[in-house]
Motif scaffolding. Sequence first.
Motif, PDB file in Angstrom:
ATOM      1  N   PHE A  45       0.839  -1.205   0.000  1.00 37.68           N
ATOM      2  CA  PHE A  45       0.000   0.000   0.000  1.00 37.68           C
ATOM      3  C   PHE A  45       0.870   1.248   0.000  1.00 37.68           C
ATOM      4  O   PHE A  45       0.618   2.188  -0.757  1.00 37.68           O
ATOM      5  CB  PHE A  45      -0.939   0.008   1.207  1.00 37.68           C
ATOM      6  CG  PHE A  45      -1.832   1.221   1.257  1.00 37.68           C
ATOM      7  CD1 PHE A  45      -2.981   1.279   0.486  1.00 37.68           C
ATOM      8  CD2 PHE A  45      -1.504   2.328   2.040  1.00 37.68           C
ATOM      9  CE1 PHE A  45      -3.795   2.415   0.501  1.00 37.68           C
ATOM     10  CE2 PHE A  45      -2.298   3.454   2.065  1.00 37.68           C
ATOM     11  CZ  PHE A  45      -3.456   3.491   1.295  1.00 37.68           C
ATOM     12  N   ALA A  48       2.245   1.930  -3.423  1.00 33.59           N
ATOM     13  CA  ALA A  48       1.283   2.023  -4.533  1.00 33.59           C
ATOM     14  C   ALA A  48       1.239   3.427  -5.123  1.00 33.59           C
ATOM     15  O   ALA A  48       1.194   4.423  -4.393  1.00 33.59           O
ATOM     16  CB  ALA A  48      -0.102   1.608  -4.060  1.00 33.59           C
ATOM     17  N   VAL A  51      -4.366   3.694  -6.182  1.00 31.29           N
ATOM     18  CA  VAL A  51      -5.143   2.880  -5.249  1.00 31.29           C
ATOM     19  C   VAL A  51      -6.604   2.858  -5.707  1.00 31.29           C
ATOM     20  O   VAL A  51      -7.228   3.895  -5.875  1.00 31.29           O
ATOM     21  CB  VAL A  51      -5.054   3.428  -3.807  1.00 31.29           C
ATOM     22  CG1 VAL A  51      -5.881   2.551  -2.859  1.00 31.29           C
ATOM     23  CG2 VAL A  51      -3.614   3.503  -3.339  1.00 31.29           C
ATOM     24  N   LEU A  53     -10.215   2.015  -4.618  1.00 34.00           N
ATOM     25  CA  LEU A  53     -10.969   1.862  -3.381  1.00 34.00           C
ATOM     26  C   LEU A  53     -12.463   1.853  -3.680  1.00 34.00           C
ATOM     27  O   LEU A  53     -12.876   2.058  -4.827  1.00 34.00           O
ATOM     28  CB  LEU A  53     -10.620   2.992  -2.407  1.00 34.00           C
ATOM     29  CG  LEU A  53      -9.413   2.718  -1.496  1.00 34.00           C
ATOM     30  CD1 LEU A  53      -8.718   4.002  -1.100  1.00 34.00           C
ATOM     31  CD2 LEU A  53      -9.842   1.945  -0.261  1.00 34.00           C
ATOM     32  N   ALA A  70      -4.943   8.123   1.530  1.00 32.17           N
ATOM     33  CA  ALA A  70      -4.254   7.843   0.260  1.00 32.17           C
ATOM     34  C   ALA A  70      -4.107   9.122  -0.562  1.00 32.17           C
ATOM     35  O   ALA A  70      -3.061   9.354  -1.186  1.00 32.17           O
ATOM     36  CB  ALA A  70      -5.024   6.784  -0.528  1.00 32.17           C
ATOM     37  N   LYS A  75      -1.198   9.809  -3.584  1.00 32.96           N
ATOM     38  CA  LYS A  75      -1.516   8.712  -4.501  1.00 32.96           C
ATOM     39  C   LYS A  75      -2.702   9.085  -5.387  1.00 32.96           C
ATOM     40  O   LYS A  75      -3.536   9.906  -5.000  1.00 32.96           O
ATOM     41  CB  LYS A  75      -1.867   7.448  -3.705  1.00 32.96           C
ATOM     42  CG  LYS A  75      -0.733   6.983  -2.798  1.00 32.96           C
ATOM     43  CD  LYS A  75      -1.113   5.725  -2.050  1.00 32.96           C
ATOM     44  CE  LYS A  75      -0.030   5.333  -1.061  1.00 32.96           C
ATOM     45  NZ  LYS A  75       1.269   5.078  -1.689  1.00 32.96           N
ATOM     46  N   VAL A  77      -6.168   8.104  -6.527  1.00 34.71           N
ATOM     47  CA  VAL A  77      -7.213   7.264  -5.923  1.00 34.71           C
ATOM     48  C   VAL A  77      -8.394   7.178  -6.880  1.00 34.71           C
ATOM     49  O   VAL A  77      -8.902   8.203  -7.360  1.00 34.71           O
ATOM     50  CB  VAL A  77      -7.664   7.830  -4.560  1.00 34.71           C
ATOM     51  CG1 VAL A  77      -8.811   6.992  -3.983  1.00 34.71           C
ATOM     52  CG2 VAL A  77      -6.493   7.864  -3.587  1.00 34.71           C
ATOM     53  N   ALA A 134      -2.620  -0.850  -5.977  1.00 35.19           N
ATOM     54  CA  ALA A 134      -3.273  -1.543  -4.866  1.00 35.19           C
ATOM     55  C   ALA A 134      -4.783  -1.482  -5.101  1.00 35.19           C
ATOM     56  O   ALA A 134      -5.334  -0.400  -5.333  1.00 35.19           O
ATOM     57  CB  ALA A 134      -2.923  -0.889  -3.535  1.00 35.19           C
ATOM     58  N   ILE A 136      -8.299  -2.376  -3.309  1.00 38.28           N
ATOM     59  CA  ILE A 136      -8.971  -2.776  -2.069  1.00 38.28           C
ATOM     60  C   ILE A 136     -10.385  -3.207  -2.444  1.00 38.28           C
ATOM     61  O   ILE A 136     -11.191  -2.395  -2.901  1.00 38.28           O
ATOM     62  CB  ILE A 136      -8.968  -1.636  -1.029  1.00 38.28           C
ATOM     63  CG1 ILE A 136      -7.563  -1.466  -0.427  1.00 38.28           C
ATOM     64  CG2 ILE A 136      -9.902  -1.979   0.117  1.00 38.28           C
ATOM     65  CD1 ILE A 136      -6.627  -0.609  -1.161  1.00 38.28           C
TER      66      ILE A 136
END
Length: 199
Positions: A45, A48, A51, A53, A70, A75, A77, A134, A136
């Motif tokens: 994480f 990354a 990400v 999400l 994040a 990052k 997102v 990453a 999730i």
Amino acid sequence: MTKTDKKNNLRKSMKSALKSFSENKTEWKKMSFEVCRKFFFIQEFIEADVVFLYIPLSWELDCMPLVEQALKMGKKVAVPRCNAESCSMDFFYLSRAMPVSVQLEEGAFGIFEPKESLTKIELEKNCLEGKNIAVIVPGLAFSKDGKRLGKGKGFYDRYIPRLRRCGGKIFLFGVCFPFQITDDIPMEENDCFLNKVVF
């Protein structure tokens, strides 16, 4: 009992347990934050670049602290927008320039989704070349070794193979409360296994 029957029974019992647990908002929020906090110490994480999400339903584990953190970490997102008719979804990048709440609107299944005015990730070959990614993934039940039971529509099981063709290094996380962990999750050919489950 068939795999489908087992899955449906497990979905029903886990959904009921989640809704019951979420009624205690203080404990639900506290435990959600504790699970999210674990990601801040996980190498895949931390490293990354992008990400993926989800925006939680009122009874799902609240991963919004992870969304906010994040973004603060710089990052990119992305969160999903679903097409109920085709049972497909696309991810859109959130902007760091404005609050997350103003970038969302209520969409399919009563889930808050990114507005279409945001930048959509066009899944083309090598479009995420060289990126650490990453993902999730939400779900109703998980096993410690990476099995997952989703809500039954197959959104992620269809999206993840498309994402894998984009050239990035992908790490799949499951995220859940401890009571969502179970070993007896029937898996089928198209079901995606996760690299790590955080609970």
